[in-house]
Each structure stands twice: as C-alpha cells, then as structure tokens.
Design a protein around this motif. Structure first.
Motif, PDB file in Angstrom:
ATOM      1  N   GLU A 180      25.960  -5.666  30.641  1.00  0.00           N
ATOM      2  CA  GLU A 180      26.563  -4.403  31.070  1.00  0.00           C
ATOM      3  C   GLU A 180      25.755  -3.847  32.236  1.00  0.00           C
ATOM      4  O   GLU A 180      24.552  -3.614  32.112  1.00  0.00           O
ATOM      5  N   ARG A 225      25.236  -0.873  35.196  1.00  0.00           N
ATOM      6  CA  ARG A 225      25.548   0.510  35.553  1.00  0.00           C
ATOM      7  C   ARG A 225      24.703   0.964  36.738  1.00  0.00           C
ATOM      8  O   ARG A 225      23.666   0.363  37.037  1.00  0.00           O
ATOM      9  N   PRO A 268      29.621   2.716  35.302  1.00  0.00           N
ATOM     10  CA  PRO A 268      29.701   1.249  35.262  1.00  0.00           C
ATOM     11  C   PRO A 268      30.016   0.683  36.641  1.00  0.00           C
ATOM     12  O   PRO A 268      30.760   1.288  37.416  1.00  0.00           O
ATOM     13  N   LEU A 269      29.439  -0.469  36.934  1.00  0.00           N
ATOM     14  CA  LEU A 269      29.614  -1.103  38.241  1.00  0.00           C
ATOM     15  C   LEU A 269      30.478  -2.350  38.091  1.00  0.00           C
ATOM     16  O   LEU A 269      30.104  -3.301  37.398  1.00  0.00           O
ATOM     17  N   GLU A 270      31.614  -2.323  38.733  1.00  0.00           N
ATOM     18  CA  GLU A 270      32.522  -3.469  38.729  1.00  0.00           C
ATOM     19  C   GLU A 270      32.169  -4.407  39.878  1.00  0.00           C
ATOM     20  O   GLU A 270      31.770  -3.966  40.956  1.00  0.00           O
ATOM     21  N   THR A 292      31.148  -8.705  36.771  1.00  0.00           N
ATOM     22  CA  THR A 292      31.485  -7.653  35.816  1.00  0.00           C
ATOM     23  C   THR A 292      32.886  -7.119  36.091  1.00  0.00           C
ATOM     24  O   THR A 292      33.346  -7.089  37.232  1.00  0.00           O
ATOM     25  N   GLY A 317      32.277  -2.496  33.934  1.00  0.00           N
ATOM     26  CA  GLY A 317      30.912  -2.900  34.255  1.00  0.00           C
ATOM     27  C   GLY A 317      30.365  -3.963  33.323  1.00  0.00           C
ATOM     28  O   GLY A 317      29.147  -4.161  33.266  1.00  0.00           O
ATOM     29  N   LYS A 362      24.677  -7.002  43.728  1.00  0.00           N
ATOM     30  CA  LYS A 362      25.899  -6.296  44.123  1.00  0.00           C
ATOM     31  C   LYS A 362      25.654  -5.659  45.472  1.00  0.00           C
ATOM     32  O   LYS A 362      24.552  -5.173  45.752  1.00  0.00           O
TER      33      LYS A 362
END
Length: 462
Positions: free
Chosen positions: A188, A190, A197-199, A213, A217, A235
């Motif tokens: 997970e 973030r 949350p980071l997609e 993710t 996230g 990211k």
C-alpha cells in the motif's frame, strides 16, 4: 360342561362383535438410519389419501376390510414406501430412506473471482464421507441425503484451509466459496505529507517488477513467506523508496510512504523587452519567497515536484499569477509581467479652453468613443507605450497628438487642442439669403413708385 359351553359362547359373541366394529391399524413411520419418528408422513390406502403421522410418527387407520390392502407412505426428502397389509394386521412399521440429492460446491479465488481447478473437497456427515476434486469450472458435485447436515472441508496449497457446515433441504443445493491465498501480499503506497493513496506507483519485489498500484494505492501480489526480499517503489514526482523486508506469515499489508522529490528552481523577472526588473517580490503557493536583485533574479527555490502557484508583484507592472509544474525538466522560470494600465482622460478643447463636446476619438487609428459634455473621453491604456490620438468633429479641424504614457503612472491626461474651421457652404447659404433679401427690398420699392407716377399724369391732363 355347562361352564365350558358358556365361556365358548362368550368368546364367539366377542369375536362377532369385533368383526362388526372393524380393525385399528397402528402405522409407525421412522427414519431408516437414525430410527427417529417421521412426522407429517402422508398415508395412502389403495391410493386414497387417509391422513398424516403425528409428532411421534404414528397414524391410526380404522377399517373394516376383510381382505389385504396396499399402504403407501410419502414424505418430502424421503423415497416413497409401499407394502401389502392383511385385513387383520394391527401394527405396521415403515422405515423411510432419505432421498439422495446433489450438493454442488463451487470454488473461486477471492482476489480474481476466477474458478479454481484441482482443489480437494471433502464432504462428511452422519454415516457419510466422500471426497472430490474441483473441475475447470471450480465445481465438485456430491450425492448426499436430503434434510441432513454436512461438513465441507477444502484444502489446497497456496490457499488457506476452509471448513463450512451445509444444511441440506429436500432439493439440490449449490454453495459458493471464496478461497483466500495464504501467499497473498499487499503493498500500500501513500503520500507521506497528505496520506492520500498513490495510484500508478511501480513496485518491485526481489528485483522483479510486481506491478503498479491501483486506484486505492494498493498492489496485490504473491510471495513465499519466511524470506527477506528487496522491495523498491518509484513514482513520478516522488523520491524513490527502497527497503530490505522480511515477510513472515503475519505480514499481509506493507505500507510505504513516498515523499515528494525536491528540485532546485531559479526564478527571474524581466520586462517584455528582457530588461531585468529589480525589486519584484515573489510568492510561491501564497508564501513570500524573495525579492529580485538588480539582475531580476531571486534565490534558488527548493520545490517539491508537482504544481505550484507562482505570484510576482512589482510597482508599475501587472501582477502575474501563474501555475507551474515542477519536475526534473524545470530549472529556470522566467516571468515577464506587462506594464501596468493607467486611467487616461483625453481632453478636447478650443484655444480658450472651451470643451469640445461630441468629438470622435481614435487611438492608433481605431475609433474608441466620443467626448462628453466636459470635452473628456476616459479610457485605460498600458503605460510605457506611445499612442497616436486623433479627434474629429464637424466645424473643427481634425486634431492629432502623439503621447507616451510614462511607466509607473496610474492617472494621465492628454489635452488635444481643436480649432474651428471656415465653413464655405454656410457662407454661400448666408450670401444667398442676403441676395434674396436685397432683391426683395428693391422689388418692394419699385412697386411703391409706379402708382405715384400715374397719378401725376392724370393731374397734368386736367
């Protein structure tokens, strides 16, 4: 002898009375395996409904038949039962067998919801034990007894064991179970500052890409537990993350907090002609950063990756507000504010300062308006620029001036002198009126003189 004859006669009489009163047949219905009484079993005699057993599984059938007859018994969930009974029989016990019904166990992966093939399934109950393997559709089918309770056990490598209790009715039953992987591992990711949350974060485990993710996230993957793995997360706009992680049986969700990457950014402020602007104040995301020097430069700003609001204020210039996206490709930001606008009034007046009303105003050849009752037309013009002002009005010579609005000026007036013109048309009209007037006067005088001459002639004749 008399006593014997009396007893014999009494027995004959009692026998005859019993034949006339009929026979009571006690029917008892029980489960053939458990021996428990079966209530609600329907009784038929010769195919005709008679009644149903009570809570004790008993039904009393009264009849006066003198020959054998067929008794049929039916109960939902049981196989039907039939038997021939003699007319004099008084007790009948029927053992009903439970009817076999299919039990279908369907297995799905809890994460993908796809059917799971090749999983061992064991079904057990009272006097029953059977095993099977799920097919390509994830199904395992068993023949069990209606109305019974069974235990369903599922076991497979990489999945957690599953045990469920199934209560069978009188019809076929379908049960669906989701199998949870015991090697499942969730990463997970973030934002360290906001907790959001980071997609789209890229996760690698054991130096192999595990995926990105999703919207929440999270990335779900599968690992062998009891080992140490190198884990990395990257990211865009964030500093890379790396760790050596021991994954034991209790670790299901591993949380990673990514911090925004910092980038050095230089900010410069110039005029549109690239002349540096000294003393411009710079604000970043609403907070004061620095004031530009003689070269129009401000100090280096360490900015996290992503969008920022940049504001530049300088006397004599328009305030500039701009959103900039900071990443590794941005090193210098140059801001070129326009010169400020000034409130300009254009005054049309004669030499004696009499205002000229209704004069058309043109700026750089473009009509912009008409002077008012005070001879003034007001507009806004950018400073540090020259303008050609032209005025026109009937009865006046056209007037033009070139004027430069000084930088830093907030209000400015441009007087434009106008001179009345000689109107030849009006002169011609006036002359025509005068000629007509003179001719009229002379004509009147001529008419007045003519009658006087005639009277004098008459007098001479007399």
């Amino acid at each position: 002898m008399d006593i014997r004859r009396a007893v014999l006669a009494l027995l004959v009489v009692l026998s005859l009375c019993g034949a006339v009163g009929g026979v009571s047949l006690r029917i008892t219905v029980v489960d053939d395996e458990a021996g428990d009484p079966v209530s609600g079993a329907v009784i038929y005699v010769g195919g005709i409904y008679q009644g149903a057993t009570n809570a004790g599984g008993v039904y009393a059938y009264e009849h006066s038949l003198n020959e054998s007859f067929r008794v049929g018994i039916e109960k939902t969930g049981y196989t039907g039962w039939q038997s021939m009974v003699s007319a004099t029989q008084t007790n009948l016990t029927a053992e009903l067998s439970r009817r076999a019904v299919p039990l279908t166990v369907s297995l799905y992966d809890a994460d993908t919801m796809e059917p799971v093939k090749g999983i061992l399934v064991k079904v057990s109950g009272e006097g029953y034990l059977s095993t099977g393997t799920s097919n390509a559709a994830g199904d395992a089918v068993f023949e069990v007894k209606a109305g019974r309770q069974y235990s369903v056990e599922v076991s497979a490598s990489r999945y957690e064991p599953l045990i469920r209790i199934v209560e069978m009715g009188n019809e076929e039953k379908f049960v669906d179970y989701r199998l949870i992987r015991d090697d499942i591992f969730v990463v997970e990711v973030r934002d360290a500052a906001t907790g959001y949350p980071l997609e789209g974060a890229e996760v690698s485990i054991d130096e192999k890409p595990a995926g990105k993710t999703g919207e929440g996230g999270r990335l779900t993957t599968y690992v062998e537990r009891g080992r140490t793995y190198p884990v990395s997360v990257v990211k865009d706009e964030y500093a890379a993350f790396a760790d050596q992680l021991y994954i034991d049986t209790d670790l299901l969700v591993y949380q990673v907090a990514l911090s925004k990457a910092l980038y050095p950014v230089a900010i410069s402020v110039h005029e549109p002609g690239k002349t540096p602007i000294e003393g411009a104040t710079i604000y970043i995301d609403g907070a004061y950063h620095e004031t530009t020097d003689a070269f129009g430069r401000a100090g280096i700003a360490q900015l996290v990756a992503g969008p920022h609001v940049l504001e530049v204020r300088a006397a004599g210039y328009e305030t500039v507000t701009r959103e900039v996206i900071v990443d590794d490709s941005v090193e210098d930001i140059i801001i070129q504010p326009d010169f400020a606008m000034a409130a300009v009034s254009i005054l049309a007046e004669e030499a004696d300062h009499t205002p000229v009303v209704g004069a058309s105003v043109l700026i750089d050849g473009v009509f912009v308006g008409i002077t008012g009752g005070d001879g003034i037309f007001e507009t806004a013009l950018r400073t540090n620029a020259a303008y050609a002002i032209s005025l026109t009005r009937d009865g006046y010579h056209d007037a033009s001036v070139e004027e430069r609005i000084p930088k830093g000026t907030s209000e400015y007036q441009i007087p434009v002198p106008m001179e009345q013109s000689f109107n030849i048309g009006l002169v011609i009209v006036l002359c025509g009126i005068m000629v007509i007037g003179v001719a009229g006067i002379m004509g009147v005088r001529h008419l007045r003189k003519r009658p006087a001459k005639r009277n004098s002639q008459k007098k001479n004749k007399l």
